[in-house]
Design a protein around this motif. Sequence first.
Motif, mmCIF file in Angstrom:
data_model
loop_
_atom_site.group_PDB
_atom_site.id
_atom_site.type_symbol
_atom_site.label_atom_id
_atom_site.label_comp_id
_atom_site.label_asym_id
_atom_site.label_seq_id
_atom_site.Cartn_x
_atom_site.Cartn_y
_atom_site.Cartn_z
ATOM 1 N N ILE A 257 0.871 -1.194 0.000
ATOM 2 C CA ILE A 257 0.000 0.000 0.000
ATOM 3 C C ILE A 257 0.894 1.226 0.000
ATOM 4 N N ASN A 258 0.376 2.313 -0.526
ATOM 5 C CA ASN A 258 1.167 3.548 -0.545
ATOM 6 C C ASN A 258 0.402 4.711 0.065
ATOM 7 N N GLU A 309 7.773 0.979 2.990
ATOM 8 C CA GLU A 309 6.679 1.938 2.814
ATOM 9 C C GLU A 309 5.342 1.312 3.218
ATOM 10 N N SER A 310 5.136 0.072 2.837
ATOM 11 C CA SER A 310 3.871 -0.598 3.165
ATOM 12 C C SER A 310 3.722 -0.754 4.678
ATOM 13 N N ILE A 311 4.783 -1.198 5.341
ATOM 14 C CA ILE A 311 4.742 -1.342 6.799
ATOM 15 C C ILE A 311 4.445 0.011 7.440
ATOM 16 N N PHE A 312 5.093 1.045 6.924
ATOM 17 C CA PHE A 312 4.881 2.409 7.433
ATOM 18 C C PHE A 312 3.392 2.748 7.422
ATOM 19 N N GLU A 358 2.012 10.227 -2.695
ATOM 20 C CA GLU A 358 0.741 9.947 -3.375
ATOM 21 C C GLU A 358 -0.467 10.366 -2.540
ATOM 22 N N CYS A 359 -0.236 10.821 -1.311
ATOM 23 C CA CYS A 359 -1.380 11.084 -0.430
ATOM 24 C C CYS A 359 -1.069 12.251 0.495
#
Lengths: 377, 539
Positions: A257-258, A309-312, A358-359
């Motif tokens: 996920i991002n 990044e996903s874990i974050f 991206e967010c």
Amino acid sequence: MEEGNVIVENEIKKDVWGAINTLRFTSKIGENAKRADRMFFEHLQEGLKSGDIDKIYEFIEAYERGRGLNSDPIVRKLFQKAYDEDAKRLCRILAEKDSIIDYWGYLSSNCETYMIVGFTKMDVEYPCFYYECARILLKRLQEDLLRQEGIITAVKKLADIDVKLWKRWLQKNESNPCWQKLLFTVLSQVDKKALEIFAQTIHLDMTIQDHKPDILSPAFESLSDSSKNYILVHVSGIILDRWKDLIEKKKKVFASINKPLFTGYINLILNSIQKSLQDKEKWKTAFLKQAEILEEDMYRWYDREINMESIFFYDITQLYYILIVGQECQLIEIDEVISDCGQKVKMVIERYDYFWRECEGQKADFEKHLRDNSIFK
Amino acid sequence: MYRGKGINENISTEYLLREYDELISCKSLGDYNCCEVISIFLWNKKQKSTSNIYTIFTFEERISVVEKSENLFEKLERITDEYSLGIQRKVLEVSKIRDIFKMLCTSREKQRIDIGDGDLQVGHLEGVTKVFIQQDSTREILLNKILKNNFRNGSYVLEFFDIDKTVLKIWTPRELEKLTEKIHSVLPIDLFSVSDRIGNFVFQFPSLNVSSSYLTNETERELTYQVSFCKECEKDDEFMLLSEGNTDDSVVAFGTKIFTRDGCKVTFTVGDASRICKTTVIDLKRQLILSRQDTSFMRKISTIMEIGSQYGEQRLIYDENGSLVSTLEPVCAEDICVGPPICRMRDDYIRNRQYDRRVEELYVRAEFRRYGRNVQANKAVADVIALMNRVKIGKVYLWDPYLTVEDLLHTWYFTTSTNVKLYAITSGEIAEKSKVSVHTWISEQQKIMNKRSNHYGIHAELRCQWADYGYSFHDRFLMNVRKDEDRPQVWSLGTSINSLGKKHHIIQSVEHPQMLVDAFEELWEELSDPECLVWKKGM
């Protein structure tokens, strides 16, 4: 032709029930049928023989995607006449066929919406009949209250008398926006067992599609407090456990996920978290623990940046939810410990600023939550 | 044999410590307050000793430093009856690391050190001066497989290189794979791919402070950079941004900017910003690289969409009796291509020229050669002899199921070195084709050799695989095992020696030569029975 219709009409007037009794619904396939058609038909036969609903519906749905069933105007008139004469009797005759394929054949092409809605209010001992009524009503695109009423009635009956079909209904229609509007109304009327099945069945990570309105949250919020409480009392424990498991599983496999994970069931999840964080101490413990997990996870070794990044974002998601609950329920009481923790969270967010590319809107919102609660300046 | 060699490099302790101090104190690189130490070691049950497999010290900026130590395996992991594996992770205050570094500097010859957890056996250590290892970008940097999270900017590394590699020498390739897999199961450290670093001590200084990004414009003629620092650098620090776009061994875009600790935002008008761009950020005062990456924009996306139906039409395959043996559902595929935003027509011509050149290079290096079409038959034989002649000291292996002594007379006997031994394997298929027994065929081969040469300077042996001796094979290989080279060279010949150049075939070099050399040697041993010997001279 005109004369023929008059003759038939006259016959119909004479003996509606006799005529209905002579109706037969059969299916066959041409010899030159392609493999797909043959396979669907074969599976239908297997399904009818073994009672496998999935195979029967595979056929029905394939047919509906294709030509669909044609309705015969004379048969339609026959059904209408019978309904007007004795709706309950017609309902019983149809239900007693005890065959999904017959239900489909007769209801979908020969019964008006008001008739099917009427059937849902009658009591028959055939749960598949209610299932098919609800399914047909859901497919019909009118947004009127009558249709909605029929779906609610039929599905509620399903939940009461056949949990397997109830579960199947939930699984198959989970992402249908028309059903989503009615979901919580139905849930507020079903029993504990049905609610538990709901909580165990739904995909908690069902995403809200980009640029589409969120339906589930407003639908939940529109319920009365007592209805909301009724639902939450029976589902929140299961949902919270499942949510935690889900996040752990996703972290373990570095499911990509991002951005923070906001799902279609965010309201349910937030309310479930709220149920478990009853007071300020519990909220503080949850916040500190999650912040620690975030910090520790950022010190781990990773194969690739995308894993990190996903874990974050899984960790940020949990923190975000805890923050929202804390703010909504006024569980946040700032002390030195929380303040220090907030600073750490701020430093982590700043250090990994590029993860939010991206967010950025969600980053700003998250920081705003932290600032609004004076967790950091 | 004479081996001339220079003196062993020996960087002084002072030099290494100076580099350490420079890196640890460079605020533009990172404001390190702690160090995570990962120590991977082997426990020898018999000798009751511990050997270093790999130790890495990674400097970090942690929000709060809590010293701790933990074992990543609950108990030591058994690798063999004699050896077990352990991994320890520690977090230490940064001030404690210099002494360890100094101790490594002064103990390079001692082969036994204690970095805080008892005696550790190590090899002779060669100190390596600082090296900058950039992040993975358009290319994967293999060394990143043994560094921690080198995803942004890159890292400086100081290293103590084990030049004995004792640990490496005790393992078979399979055991080494098992060992490195066990390590990889708990940490993404890939010592199998980077096995030259086994036994080493690595100090990693990641670049944490700087942040850089860049964009191009619609016409791909500009590069706009933004560089900033997360934490304050020193007042008089000066930095440089260096941007270089490359294609076809030419620099097509270039720009530099000098800036202060406030960072910079700059646009270079370069003309062609669509190529691979090497971006470097440099600390001018300390002459240190803060960031380096080779990146390019995604200008084109190609995908293949496959469509099939739930129960698609099937392809049916029958056996010779008409019974259905298999079914397959083919799907329809369509390619979808988007981009590039700007086309440069010259690129096609350049690409074709580069391709032709590459084919030429492959030919010269004998990596890929084509025969049998517009090429004379004797050219292929001459090329094979030339390949054999590359070996001046060492061995040549020839593996061909239809190899005869005639073939050796036409090829091997034209090589010039007297220090090279030929090991050749053929098979009993020739005897079968000639409708004679293998013994008869062998006897005929020996008669031929007795009268066709005086065999001066020849060292060769030909063995035959037949019946239950060894295993049957099909492919033809030529293998050069040179004493002066680490890796063997292996070519697939595409055809038997007796038909080189007569029909279309390809001679191409093989990517994993050692595996084939191992296979040949294994078969060679299985054919050691006298019944398999065809002919032997000077062995």
